[in-house]
Design an enzyme around this catalytic site. Structure first.
Site, mmCIF file in Angstrom:
data_model
loop_
_atom_site.group_PDB
_atom_site.id
_atom_site.type_symbol
_atom_site.label_atom_id
_atom_site.label_comp_id
_atom_site.label_asym_id
_atom_site.label_seq_id
_atom_site.Cartn_x
_atom_site.Cartn_y
_atom_site.Cartn_z
ATOM 1 N N LYS A 1 0.827 -1.151 0.044
ATOM 2 C CA LYS A 1 -0.123 0.069 -0.105
ATOM 3 C C LYS A 1 0.877 1.237 0.190
ATOM 4 C CE LYS A 1 -1.922 -1.491 3.820
ATOM 5 N NZ LYS A 1 -1.386 -2.882 3.685
ATOM 6 N N SER B 1 -17.276 -7.722 43.627
ATOM 7 C CA SER B 1 -17.424 -6.572 42.697
ATOM 8 C C SER B 1 -16.049 -6.237 42.409
ATOM 9 C CB SER B 1 -17.932 -5.258 43.207
ATOM 10 O OG SER B 1 -17.714 -5.085 44.400
ATOM 11 N N SER C 1 -12.994 -12.612 48.616
ATOM 12 C CA SER C 1 -13.605 -13.572 49.048
ATOM 13 C C SER C 1 -12.933 -13.973 50.381
ATOM 14 C CB SER C 1 -13.732 -14.715 48.359
ATOM 15 O OG SER C 1 -14.592 -15.919 49.050
ATOM 16 N N GLY C 2 -13.675 -14.030 51.600
ATOM 17 C CA GLY C 2 -13.043 -14.167 52.810
ATOM 18 C C GLY C 2 -12.610 -12.959 53.415
#
Length: 631
Positions: A41, A544, A472-473
């Site tokens: 090109k 979250s 978590s935890g």
């Protein structure tokens, strides 16, 4: 053949404005070069510049010098270097950014956009195609039609380009074989038959040697069509016409106390002094008293003109408003379907919020459904749950407020938009609206007699959302529960939305992929907002994991109503606790998407409250949060 008398070549102007002024009286053709990597090109554009005598002596000397340093053609001139301006492009021998060049002949002037062939730079091809009249799609004669050829052809079709030149390049490397050329053309025609191109013109080329660039090559006696430049000089340009006015306001212009105007550009149609115009969203009307441009006062402004409109009376309008003719109003929507080209390495997810820019309008937008992804090779519709880099997909959107719109087929100004990541501010997608969703016209907000203020007065306290986040935890649920007990004892009306409990009911249909996590938080944010509207203090205890969704929740609920509590217990402590056995499963491969192990957790950068393990007792932590609520 190299042109003679280069020393007398005209001096090219330094800016596009100067260039266009120099070429007044000629029409302008914008074209884009696209195709797969290393199809030639940049070399083709360089050859066009060379043979159209657009190079000065200084440019020619620089080209020869840089050809020795960066060139790929040995002792010969490397024409691609005329276009590949970035140092990284020259060193790698590829095009990365969109390069614009200006060419003129006796018959026409041109603006050419040289776009990258590499798949990861597809977004730049979309940029170049957005204003092009013609697409020159290069194909390496040795390779034929490949995936990136198909992708660029499909994108050219989506962007509304009707005329395509199939430039079969590097014919010199296959001895200008007619059968190979014909097979390439037939392969492309078979693929493109459903793309809706008005005209496909195939030309056999050797950009490096100059065959069929500006002069017909003696090495293709079997070809009777136009040269590339001959085609570009005679290609028909169809300028879009419109009997309506689309004027996106970019700026309220107040240079002094005596003048107030609305600056922008005419996206469609025309406007004249004396016309009655309308601000679409507010419906206010006024007459155009004056049209001002950089060159002074004008009686009329047409498509593409950048002007300031002064009206005969004061009306409420600002940046982002769209002005139309009073008797030809524009439509609005807050839900639509669009074709989306995904440009980010971060996946696009159902339910995730982005900023949308449509003309000069900004709003918040969420992807409500990914209907399907287009398979570039077969044009089949594949099911998809996320948007990956270079995906072309059909999606539906919900917008935070009505926007002035049209389909892209009818209006590039009102039918095209971009999506912007709300955290990084990076452009992640370009979209083309297909139609508004009918439900957008049928769903209306119902006014209620009892307001949030009425409910708060009855409750005796303000509504609030306390958003607990952490691994978590980490202790989110423990702290949220203790806070609710304390608030309940003090007479507060409260409710605790806990992650595990909600997934047993409202969100039981969701899994734990990134897309499901995004939708999980979106639903919780909406429910929390409704409960806050009831005047309650709502606590949410969810991992979250993504900052984008927590920011979405904050904006949806309102900065003044939202308290983010980050329970910053370290991962190793959470693993030691492992009350639910989740970390053990994650480490053994049974739970691949646990946040912090197999899936990322993005900790808050500036939480309203941060509660660290071991720093305070549960009672002290609750006391701190209660004090925040009272303030």
């Amino acid at each position: 053949m190299a042109p003679k008398a280069l020393a007398t070549a005209p001096q090219m102007p330094s800016t596009i404005e100067a260039y266009l002024e120099q070429q007044q009286g000629q029409d302008l053709l914008r074209f884009i070069t696209c195709g797969s990597v290393d199809d030639g090109k940049s070399t083709m554009i360089g050859r066009l510049l060379w043979e159209s005598r657009q190079l000065t002596d200084d440019q020619l000397a620089t080209l020869k010098s840089e050809s020795k340093k960066y060139g790929t053609q040995g002792a010969d001139i490397d024409f691609a270097l005329l276009v590949d301006g970035l140092s990284a492009e020259r060193e790698q021998g590829i095009t990365i950014d969109v390069a614009y060049r200006y060419i003129a002949t006796d018959k026409r002037k041109f603006i050419v956009a040289d776009t990258p062939g590499h798949e990861q730079y597809t977004r730049n091809m979309v940029t170049g195609a957005s204003t092009a009249d013609v697409a020159i799609l290069l194909v390496d004669a040795r390779q034929g039609v490949v995936t990136q050829t198909r992708r660029h052809a499909y994108l050219a079709s989506l962007m509304g380009i009707g005329q395509v030149v199939l430039a079969v390049n590097k014919m010199d490397l296959i001895d200008f074989d007619q059968d190979t050329f014909q097979r390439t053309l037939e392969s492309f025609q078979s693929y493109a038959q459903t793309l809706g191109f008005e005209k496909i013109t195939a030309i056999p080329l050797s950009a490096l040697k100059g065959d069929n660039i500006t002069q017909r090559s003696s090495r293709t006696p079997w070809y009777s069509g136009p040269t590339l430049m001959g085609y570009l000089e005679t290609a028909e340009i169809t300028a879009p016409t419109s009997d309506r006015l689309v004027f996106p306001v970019q700026w309220v212009n107040r240079p002094d106390a005596t003048f107030r105007g609305f600056s922008g550009y005419v996206g469609e149609g025309k406007v004249s002094v004396g016309d009655e115009v309308r601000v679409t969203l507010s419906g206010q009307t006024a007459k155009v008293a004056e049209i001002v441009s950089m060159d002074g006062a004008m009686q009329h402004a047409e498509r593409g003109d950048a002007v300031t409109l002064r009206l005969d009376r004061e009306i409420d309008a600002s940046r982002g408003d769209i002005i139309s003719l009073s008797d030809k109003p524009l439509e609005t929507t807050d839900q639509f379907e669009a074709i989306l080209v995904w440009m980010s390495e971060d996946a696009g997810l159902h339910g995730r919020n982005y900023d949308i820019k449509l003309a000069s309008q900004w709003a918040s937008a969420s992807i409500t459904n990914i209907k399907y992804r287009v398979d570039i090779n077969t044009l089949a519709h594949d099911a998809s749950t996320q948007l990956l880099l270079n995906d072309i997909s059909v999606c539906t959107f919900a917008i935070s407020k009505p926007l002035v719109y049209d389909s892209y087929q009818h209006s590039k100004t009102l039918g095209s938009f971009i999506l912007v990541d709300r955290i990084s501010n990076a452009t992640v997608a370009a979209g083309m609206i297909t139609h508004s969703l009918r439900r957008a016209q049928n769903v209306h907000k119902q006014a209620l007699s009892i307001s949030r203020e009425n409910r708060e007065k009855l409750n005796g306290h303000k509504g609030k959302v306390i958003w607990f986040t952490g691994l978590s935890g980490s202790g989110k649920s423990t702290l949220a529960n203790a806070l609710e007990v304390e608030l309940h004892a003090k007479g507060y009306r409260t409710y605790l939305l806990d992650g595990d409990n909600v997934r047993q009911g409202l969100n039981k249909d969701l899994g734990f992929t990134d897309a499901d996590r995004v939708e999980n938080i979106r639903r919780i944010a909406e429910v929390a907002k409704l409960m806050m509207d009831a005047g309650m203090v709502v606590m949410t205890a969810f991992i979250s994991p993504f900052r984008r969704e927590r920011q979405m929740a904050r904006e949806l609920i309102g900065e003044e109503n939202f308290v983010e509590v980050y329970v910053s217990t370290p991962l190793e402590v959470c693993e030691q606790r492992d009350v639910k056995g989740l970390y053990k499963k994650a480490r053994s491969g049974q739970l691949p998407n646990l946040s912090g192990v197999g899936s990322p957790y993005e900790a808050p950068l500036a939480a309203d409250i941060e509660l660290g393990v071991g720093e305070m007792t549960v009672g002290e932590s609750v006391g701190k949060m209660v004090d925040i609520l009272k303030s």
